[in-house]
Design a protein around this motif. Structure first.
Motif, mmCIF file in Angstrom:
data_model
loop_
_atom_site.group_PDB
_atom_site.id
_atom_site.type_symbol
_atom_site.label_atom_id
_atom_site.label_comp_id
_atom_site.label_asym_id
_atom_site.label_seq_id
_atom_site.Cartn_x
_atom_site.Cartn_y
_atom_site.Cartn_z
ATOM 1 N N HIS A 1 0.819 -1.220 0.000
ATOM 2 C CA HIS A 1 0.000 0.000 0.000
ATOM 3 C C HIS A 1 0.851 1.268 0.000
ATOM 4 N N LEU A 2 2.046 1.199 -0.563
ATOM 5 C CA LEU A 2 2.943 2.357 -0.551
ATOM 6 C C LEU A 2 2.380 3.579 -1.270
ATOM 7 N N SER A 3 1.492 3.360 -2.216
ATOM 8 C CA SER A 3 0.949 4.489 -2.962
ATOM 9 C C SER A 3 -0.219 5.159 -2.239
ATOM 10 N N GLU A 4 -0.521 4.679 -1.047
ATOM 11 C CA GLU A 4 -1.617 5.250 -0.271
ATOM 12 C C GLU A 4 -1.060 6.047 0.899
ATOM 13 N N LYS A 5 -1.904 6.851 1.468
ATOM 14 C CA LYS A 5 -1.515 7.577 2.676
ATOM 15 C C LYS A 5 -1.613 6.599 3.840
ATOM 16 N N LEU A 6 -0.474 6.262 4.409
ATOM 17 C CA LEU A 6 -0.413 5.268 5.478
ATOM 18 C C LEU A 6 -0.041 5.925 6.799
ATOM 19 N N ASN A 7 -0.591 5.372 7.875
ATOM 20 C CA ASN A 7 -0.187 5.798 9.205
ATOM 21 C C ASN A 7 -0.235 4.593 10.131
ATOM 22 N N LYS B 1 7.634 6.552 5.269
ATOM 23 C CA LYS B 1 8.113 7.752 4.581
ATOM 24 C C LYS B 1 9.363 7.454 3.755
ATOM 25 N N GLN C 1 8.403 5.220 0.740
ATOM 26 C CA GLN C 1 7.681 5.968 -0.288
ATOM 27 C C GLN C 1 8.634 6.881 -1.055
ATOM 28 N N GLY D 1 1.939 8.773 -2.194
ATOM 29 C CA GLY D 1 1.064 8.955 -1.040
ATOM 30 C C GLY D 1 0.957 10.379 -0.535
ATOM 31 N N TYR D 2 1.491 11.343 -1.268
ATOM 32 C CA TYR D 2 1.425 12.744 -0.845
ATOM 33 C C TYR D 2 0.215 13.419 -1.478
ATOM 34 N N GLU D 3 -0.349 14.348 -0.745
ATOM 35 C CA GLU D 3 -1.551 15.028 -1.222
ATOM 36 C C GLU D 3 -1.242 16.244 -2.073
#
Length: 163
Positions: A46-52, A84, A87, A110-112
């Motif tokens: 899921h590296l292309s998503e915003k992960l936390n 981080k 990504q 994953g950055y907005e």
């Protein structure tokens, strides 16, 4: 007389960093390694998503506090730092080996926004994404961690630490 402790051995390979656990493994350590591996597998998928931390903990069915503790103990990085760095490494690869626009790479990483991506990239790579692309030299900041049990590894170079 105390038994010698075994040390952790880390080796870098072409596409991943392997951490070998040597010596007699306890059940708790195996469990920690398995859960950390599961978290890394989820992150890598899921590296292309915003992960936390919360999302990853939910995916591997652990509390975020427990996952933070075992992940940091096992890898030496927090989930946030690992995500981080991974990504940005994948983004650096795309900058060098693709012609995709920087804004598209920012979203894939994953950055907005392109600005948030550029700031993070520059902080880690010490160069703006455009400058990094122009130089056409890829170097990975963080390779994928692959945690391997002793049974799966046969190599020399493991040392006892006397204490």
């Amino acid at each position: 007389m105390r038994r010698p402790r075994k040390k952790f051995v880390s080796k870098n390979y072409e596409n991943e960093t392997a951490v070998y656990w040597v010596g007699k493994e306890e059940t708790a350590m195996k469990h920690r390694v398995e859960k950390t591996e599961a978290a890394i597998d989820y992150i890598e998928g899921h590296l292309s998503e915003k992960l936390n931390l919360e999302l990853v903990a939910e995916a591997v069915h652990y509390s975020k506090y427990y996952l933070h503790q075992i992940f940091t103990q096992t890898t030496g990085l927090t989930v946030h730092d690992y995500v981080k760095r991974r990504q940005l490494t994948e983004a650096a690869k795309l900058l060098v080996f693709s012609e995709k626009p920087i804004v598209e790479i920012a979203f894939l990483a994953g950055y907005e926004s392109q600005q948030a991506f550029a700031d993070s990239f520059k902080a880690m790579y010490k160069k703006a994404p455009g400058q990094y692309r122009e130089e056409r030299e890829f170097y990975p900041l963080q390779l994928r961690y692959c945690l391997i049990n002793r049974e799966a590894v046969e190599f020399g170079g493991i040392e006892d630490i006397e204490q």
